[in-house]
Scaffold this motif. Structure first.
Motif, PDB file in Angstrom:
ATOM      1  N   ALA A  81       0.835  -1.208   0.000  1.00 46.41           N
ATOM      2  CA  ALA A  81       0.000   0.000   0.000  1.00 46.41           C
ATOM      3  C   ALA A  81       0.867   1.255   0.000  1.00 46.41           C
ATOM      4  O   ALA A  81       0.585   2.224  -0.714  1.00 46.41           O
ATOM      5  CB  ALA A  81      -0.927  -0.006   1.213  1.00 46.41           C
ATOM      6  N   ASP A  82       1.942   1.233   0.783  1.00 45.53           N
ATOM      7  CA  ASP A  82       2.855   2.376   0.852  1.00 45.53           C
ATOM      8  C   ASP A  82       3.563   2.582  -0.483  1.00 45.53           C
ATOM      9  O   ASP A  82       3.674   3.710  -0.977  1.00 45.53           O
ATOM     10  CB  ASP A  82       3.874   2.142   1.968  1.00 45.53           C
ATOM     11  N   ALA A  83       4.030   1.481  -1.079  1.00 46.47           N
ATOM     12  CA  ALA A  83       4.733   1.567  -2.359  1.00 46.47           C
ATOM     13  C   ALA A  83       3.800   2.033  -3.472  1.00 46.47           C
ATOM     14  O   ALA A  83       4.166   2.885  -4.290  1.00 46.47           O
ATOM     15  CB  ALA A  83       5.336   0.205  -2.710  1.00 46.47           C
ATOM     16  N   GLU A  84       2.596   1.488  -3.502  1.00 44.44           N
ATOM     17  CA  GLU A  84       1.629   1.870  -4.535  1.00 44.44           C
ATOM     18  C   GLU A  84       1.297   3.353  -4.451  1.00 44.44           C
ATOM     19  O   GLU A  84       1.234   4.053  -5.473  1.00 44.44           O
ATOM     20  CB  GLU A  84       0.356   1.040  -4.389  1.00 44.44           C
ATOM     21  N   SER A  85       1.109   3.843  -3.225  1.00 40.33           N
ATOM     22  CA  SER A  85       0.803   5.256  -3.025  1.00 40.33           C
ATOM     23  C   SER A  85       1.949   6.142  -3.498  1.00 40.33           C
ATOM     24  O   SER A  85       1.734   7.168  -4.152  1.00 40.33           O
ATOM     25  CB  SER A  85       0.513   5.520  -1.544  1.00 40.33           C
ATOM     26  N   ALA A  86       3.182   5.736  -3.185  1.00 43.45           N
ATOM     27  CA  ALA A  86       4.355   6.520  -3.580  1.00 43.45           C
ATOM     28  C   ALA A  86       4.526   6.526  -5.096  1.00 43.45           C
ATOM     29  O   ALA A  86       4.841   7.561  -5.697  1.00 43.45           O
ATOM     30  CB  ALA A  86       5.609   5.960  -2.912  1.00 43.45           C
ATOM     31  N   VAL A  87       4.304   5.380  -5.724  1.00 50.20           N
ATOM     32  CA  VAL A  87       4.442   5.270  -7.177  1.00 50.20           C
ATOM     33  C   VAL A  87       3.404   6.133  -7.886  1.00 50.20           C
ATOM     34  O   VAL A  87       3.696   6.778  -8.903  1.00 50.20           O
ATOM     35  CB  VAL A  87       4.316   3.796  -7.619  1.00 50.20           C
ATOM     36  N   GLU A  88       2.196   6.170  -7.352  1.00 47.31           N
ATOM     37  CA  GLU A  88       1.123   6.957  -7.973  1.00 47.31           C
ATOM     38  C   GLU A  88       1.415   8.455  -7.954  1.00 47.31           C
ATOM     39  O   GLU A  88       0.845   9.207  -8.749  1.00 47.31           O
ATOM     40  CB  GLU A  88      -0.203   6.675  -7.260  1.00 47.31           C
ATOM     41  N   ARG A  89       2.306   8.882  -7.068  1.00 44.84           N
ATOM     42  CA  ARG A  89       2.636  10.308  -6.985  1.00 44.84           C
ATOM     43  C   ARG A  89       3.737  10.711  -7.963  1.00 44.84           C
ATOM     44  O   ARG A  89       4.126  11.879  -8.004  1.00 44.84           O
ATOM     45  CB  ARG A  89       3.061  10.664  -5.551  1.00 44.84           C
ATOM     46  N   THR A  90       4.255   9.756  -8.721  1.00 42.89           N
ATOM     47  CA  THR A  90       5.287  10.057  -9.713  1.00 42.89           C
ATOM     48  C   THR A  90       4.691  10.005 -11.114  1.00 42.89           C
ATOM     49  O   THR A  90       3.603   9.466 -11.322  1.00 42.89           O
ATOM     50  CB  THR A  90       6.454   9.057  -9.618  1.00 42.89           C
ATOM     51  N   THR A  91       5.420  10.556 -12.077  1.00 39.69           N
ATOM     52  CA  THR A  91       4.913  10.636 -13.449  1.00 39.69           C
ATOM     53  C   THR A  91       5.697   9.755 -14.411  1.00 39.69           C
ATOM     54  O   THR A  91       5.134   8.883 -15.070  1.00 39.69           O
ATOM     55  CB  THR A  91       4.951  12.090 -13.952  1.00 39.69           C
ATOM     56  N   LEU A  92       6.999   9.973 -14.495  1.00 47.43           N
ATOM     57  CA  LEU A  92       7.825   9.214 -15.429  1.00 47.43           C
ATOM     58  C   LEU A  92       8.028   7.780 -14.951  1.00 47.43           C
ATOM     59  O   LEU A  92       8.137   7.516 -13.748  1.00 47.43           O
ATOM     60  CB  LEU A  92       9.184   9.886 -15.603  1.00 47.43           C
ATOM     61  N   GLY A  93       8.119   6.874 -15.904  1.00 50.28           N
ATOM     62  CA  GLY A  93       8.309   5.469 -15.573  1.00 50.28           C
ATOM     63  C   GLY A  93       9.578   5.215 -14.785  1.00 50.28           C
ATOM     64  O   GLY A  93       9.593   4.410 -13.850  1.00 50.28           O
ATOM     65  N   ILE A  94      10.665   5.904 -15.151  1.00 47.07           N
ATOM     66  CA  ILE A  94      11.930   5.689 -14.447  1.00 47.07           C
ATOM     67  C   ILE A  94      11.831   6.120 -12.989  1.00 47.07           C
ATOM     68  O   ILE A  94      12.398   5.489 -12.095  1.00 47.07           O
ATOM     69  CB  ILE A  94      13.095   6.423 -15.159  1.00 47.07           C
ATOM     70  N   ASP A  95      11.083   7.192 -12.730  1.00 45.43           N
ATOM     71  CA  ASP A  95      10.892   7.639 -11.348  1.00 45.43           C
ATOM     72  C   ASP A  95      10.044   6.633 -10.570  1.00 45.43           C
ATOM     73  O   ASP A  95      10.251   6.424  -9.372  1.00 45.43           O
ATOM     74  CB  ASP A  95      10.228   9.012 -11.320  1.00 45.43           C
ATOM     75  N   ARG A  96       9.108   6.011 -11.259  1.00 46.41           N
ATOM     76  CA  ARG A  96       8.258   5.016 -10.602  1.00 46.41           C
ATOM     77  C   ARG A  96       9.057   3.795 -10.173  1.00 46.41           C
ATOM     78  O   ARG A  96       8.913   3.314  -9.048  1.00 46.41           O
ATOM     79  CB  ARG A  96       7.127   4.594 -11.549  1.00 46.41           C
ATOM     80  N   ILE A  97       9.912   3.291 -11.062  1.00 41.71           N
ATOM     81  CA  ILE A  97      10.674   2.093 -10.721  1.00 41.71           C
ATOM     82  C   ILE A  97      11.718   2.393  -9.656  1.00 41.71           C
ATOM     83  O   ILE A  97      11.975   1.571  -8.765  1.00 41.71           O
ATOM     84  CB  ILE A  97      11.322   1.465 -11.981  1.00 41.71           C
ATOM     85  N   ASP A 157       4.754  -2.649 -14.616  1.00 41.74           N
ATOM     86  CA  ASP A 157       3.986  -1.529 -15.172  1.00 41.74           C
ATOM     87  C   ASP A 157       4.824  -0.252 -15.218  1.00 41.74           C
ATOM     88  O   ASP A 157       4.719   0.540 -16.166  1.00 41.74           O
ATOM     89  CB  ASP A 157       2.719  -1.289 -14.344  1.00 41.74           C
ATOM     90  N   ALA A 158       5.656  -0.047 -14.194  1.00 41.84           N
ATOM     91  CA  ALA A 158       6.526   1.134 -14.173  1.00 41.84           C
ATOM     92  C   ALA A 158       7.535   1.073 -15.315  1.00 41.84           C
ATOM     93  O   ALA A 158       7.811   2.077 -15.980  1.00 41.84           O
ATOM     94  CB  ALA A 158       7.249   1.226 -12.829  1.00 41.84           C
ATOM     95  N   ILE A 159       8.081  -0.118 -15.549  1.00 41.76           N
ATOM     96  CA  ILE A 159       9.046  -0.290 -16.643  1.00 41.76           C
ATOM     97  C   ILE A 159       8.371  -0.063 -17.992  1.00 41.76           C
ATOM     98  O   ILE A 159       8.911   0.624 -18.867  1.00 41.76           O
ATOM     99  CB  ILE A 159       9.679  -1.694 -16.574  1.00 41.76           C
ATOM    100  N   LYS A 160       7.183  -0.626 -18.168  1.00 47.65           N
ATOM    101  CA  LYS A 160       6.442  -0.414 -19.419  1.00 47.65           C
ATOM    102  C   LYS A 160       6.172   1.069 -19.635  1.00 47.65           C
ATOM    103  O   LYS A 160       6.308   1.580 -20.757  1.00 47.65           O
ATOM    104  CB  LYS A 160       5.120  -1.188 -19.378  1.00 47.65           C
TER     105      LYS A 160
END
Length: 228
Positions: A81-97, A157-160
């Protein structure tokens, strides 16, 4: 109709009481895990600590692994849940991964025994991404695998997304790149865990700088297309 309603209420109370007893057992097992490795803990220890018999424990869990999978599951859900929330606050795929990896490393270093517990199940059952765990492994082991798959899917999904927005340059398939990054993260976690006390004296760096250097190197690798 009244008797039916009363029966329903009784069943609900019975299920609630069962859930409370199960949570108590999981909680006591978690307390024992905070002090000892899983190999050192027996079902007798958990039964004694929770005030139940071993026979009672088998009413809620198939075996010791199923019980400690339930302990791990609670932590994995919080981490996801913590990781998903943090990832959703980013835009670029590289920042997500990068964000996802940072969250996972942080979780493992802050919860060393839970990391060891996850590795215990990885070694013992090898139920990797998208493989259906056998029912004999225990219900909670299957649920743990489900959460781990969700984390893997976040990474894929972040990599894609990164490939699509061109922030990630690679010839590797997203699934393969996810596995490669996963392996590198495990190595970093193991090195920090085993050698942290020698970092300053021998390597002239802190664990924080080591993590930053790792993150920077991964970001440089993904954005430069060096893997092509």
């Amino acid at each position: 109709m009244a008797p039916v309603k009363n029966t329903s209420v009784k069943e609900e109370r019975k299920e609630w009481a069962r859930a409370q007893r199960q949570e108590r057992i999981i909680g006591m097992a978690a307390q024992l895990l905070a002090k000892c490795d899983i190999e050192e803990i027996t079902l007798e220890d958990v039964a004694k600590s929770s005030g139940y018999t071993i026979q009672n424990l088998y009413q809620y869990f198939k075996n010791k692994d199923d019980l400690f999978a339930a302990v791990l599951l609670k932590k994995l859900k919080v981490m996801y849940a913590d990781a998903e929330s943090a990832v959703e606050r980013t835009t670029l795929g590289i920042d997500r991964i990068i964000t996802l990896g940072d969250k996972y490393v942080d979780f493992c270093l802050r919860n060393k025994r839970y990391f060891d517990l996850q590795m215990h199940f990885e070694r013992k059952f090898c139920a990797y991404h998208k493989l259906t765990a056998k029912k004999t492994r225990g219900d909670f082991i299957v649920q743990c695998q489900g959460v781990i798959d969700q984390v893997s899917d976040l990474a894929i999904d972040a990599i894609k997304s990164g490939i699509e927005d061109r922030s990630i340059k690679t010839h590797l398939k997203p699934l393969h790149l996810m596995l490669l990054l996963w392996a590198q993260m495990l190595g970093v976690i193991q090195v920090i865990t085993m050698r942290q006390r020698y970092f300053k004296e021998i390597y002239e760096l802190t664990s924080e700088k080591f993590r930053r250097d790792f993150k920077d190197s991964i970001q440089a690798y993904l954005s430069s297309g060096q893997g092509k």
